[in-house]
Motif scaffolding. Structure first.
Motif, PDB file in Angstrom:
ATOM      1  N   GLU A 135      39.040 104.719  71.297  1.00 37.93           N
ATOM      2  CA  GLU A 135      39.584 105.251  72.484  1.00 37.93           C
ATOM      3  C   GLU A 135      40.245 106.607  71.989  1.00 37.93           C
ATOM      4  N   TYR A 136      40.492 106.612  70.833  1.00 40.93           N
ATOM      5  CA  TYR A 136      41.224 107.677  70.288  1.00 40.93           C
ATOM      6  C   TYR A 136      40.542 108.875  69.441  1.00 40.93           C
ATOM      7  N   TYR A 137      39.334 108.217  68.967  1.00 37.85           N
ATOM      8  CA  TYR A 137      38.475 109.001  67.942  1.00 37.85           C
ATOM      9  C   TYR A 137      36.881 108.980  68.593  1.00 37.85           C
ATOM     10  N   GLN A 138      36.445 109.924  68.982  1.00 36.89           N
ATOM     11  CA  GLN A 138      35.063 109.990  69.449  1.00 36.89           C
ATOM     12  C   GLN A 138      33.959 109.912  68.549  1.00 36.89           C
ATOM     13  N   HIS A 139      34.000 110.018  67.236  1.00 34.75           N
ATOM     14  CA  HIS A 139      33.033 109.723  66.348  1.00 34.75           C
ATOM     15  C   HIS A 139      33.376 108.539  65.272  1.00 34.75           C
ATOM     16  N   TRP A 140      33.990 107.669  66.108  1.00 40.63           N
ATOM     17  CA  TRP A 140      34.433 106.460  65.282  1.00 40.63           C
ATOM     18  C   TRP A 140      33.327 105.375  65.178  1.00 40.63           C
ATOM     19  N   ASP A 141      33.139 104.800  63.919  1.00 38.51           N
ATOM     20  CA  ASP A 141      32.014 103.799  63.673  1.00 38.51           C
ATOM     21  C   ASP A 141      32.450 102.566  63.350  1.00 38.51           C
ATOM     22  N   GLU A 142      31.566 101.670  63.142  1.00 37.06           N
ATOM     23  CA  GLU A 142      32.266 100.190  62.559  1.00 37.06           C
ATOM     24  C   GLU A 142      32.619  99.893  61.160  1.00 37.06           C
ATOM     25  N   SER A 143      31.950 100.811  60.690  1.00 37.31           N
ATOM     26  CA  SER A 143      32.260 100.904  59.172  1.00 37.31           C
ATOM     27  C   SER A 143      33.880 101.050  58.780  1.00 37.31           C
ATOM     28  N   GLN A 144      34.229 102.300  59.352  1.00 38.64           N
ATOM     29  CA  GLN A 144      35.383 102.812  59.436  1.00 38.64           C
ATOM     30  C   GLN A 144      36.594 101.816  59.839  1.00 38.64           C
ATOM     31  N   GLU A 145      36.288 101.039  60.974  1.00 40.16           N
ATOM     32  CA  GLU A 145      37.297  99.914  61.489  1.00 40.16           C
ATOM     33  C   GLU A 145      37.329  98.873  60.428  1.00 40.16           C
ATOM     34  N   LYS A 146      36.190  98.570  59.775  1.00 41.50           N
ATOM     35  CA  LYS A 146      36.484  97.585  58.800  1.00 41.50           C
ATOM     36  C   LYS A 146      37.153  97.976  57.773  1.00 41.50           C
ATOM     37  N   ALA A 147      37.197  99.370  57.473  1.00 39.51           N
ATOM     38  CA  ALA A 147      37.732  99.996  56.113  1.00 39.51           C
ATOM     39  C   ALA A 147      39.121  99.847  56.361  1.00 39.51           C
ATOM     40  N   THR A 148      39.744 100.012  57.621  1.00 41.59           N
ATOM     41  CA  THR A 148      40.952 100.255  57.948  1.00 41.59           C
ATOM     42  C   THR A 148      41.595  98.822  58.099  1.00 41.59           C
TER      43      THR A 148
END
Length: 239
Positions: free
Chosen positions: A225-238
């Protein structure tokens, strides 16, 4: 009642007597006992005076335009004597400062267990209120002038050995909810407003010193909702 007495002397002697009388009363009697309401030809005096007041009236005097408030002066002396002779109830005296170490040892003593048992100190307390519904706020304070002024003081004021301090962890834990970790409201603990403020300061200070553990709420955010180019790989890393 004050009685006015006509003095059978001439005007010069009366003026001289009133002048000398006023100078003496200004030194001996309180300022509230002397009033400017006397005429030049009349002197106000109490018929039945005490021995001390009679000596003052015979030896000293007043200047023109002053009144001797003998009754009021006598009442002030009686009030002062009553205040000096009045005894202080030791059970209501709160001028003595109880050390925190003494309060900590008191919580481990047999006297504390016999009084409160395993319940918190506020569990068996009942407020006195007018009507069927209690007020939303408790009283401001139970102690005024170093003495208990309320007939039914709060749990922390009635027992002088319950010191609300950040080092007295076992005591302040009794005022914290075991489910949420929040400080219980004074409507539930029945603490007066002054003691509740001391409790809040003690709890916050104990948390800063690390004497009390508290859970920090964890929140999960949807970064899409805050980043347009956000993918699931970055979400797992965070995560």
């Amino acid at each position: 009642m004050l009685e006015r007495l006509q003095l059978g002397i001439n005007s010069e002697e009366r003026s001289q007597m009133l002048r000398s009388l006023g100078q003496g009363l200004a030194r001996l009697l309180p300022a509230q006992s002397v009033r400017t309401a006397l005429r030049a030809r009349e002197l106000v005096c109490l018929p039945a005076c005490t021995a001390h007041q009679s000596q003052i009236l015979n030896n000293v005097g007043s200047y023109r335009g002053l009144t001797i408030g003998v009754t009021r002066y006598q009442g002030e002396e009686e009030e002062g004597a009553e205040a000096e002779g009045k005894k202080i109830d030791p059970s209501k005296d709160r001028t003595r400062v109880i050390p925190v170490d003494t309060s900590i040892r008191y919580l481990l003593s047999d006297a504390y267990k016999a009084t409160y048992g395993d319940d918190p100190v506020w569990k068996k307390y009942r407020r006195n209120f007018k009507g069927q519904r209690p007020k939303k706020k408790t009283r401001k304070t139970c102690i005024r002038g170093g003495m208990i002024s309320a007939g039914n003081p709060c749990p922390a004021c009635r027992d002088e050995y319950l010191v609300l301090d950040y080092r007295n962890v076992d005591l302040i834990k009794q005022f914290i909810s075991p489910f949420t970790g929040a400080i219980l409201p004074p409507v539930q603990t029945n603490l007066c407003q002054r003691r509740h403020q001391e409790l809040v300061v003690a709890v916050l200070k104990a948390r800063d010193y690390g004497l009390l553990t508290h859970d920090v709420p964890h929140r999960q955010y949807n970064y899409k909702e805050y980043y347009q180019h956000w993918d699931e790989s970055q979400e797992k890393a965070t995560s």
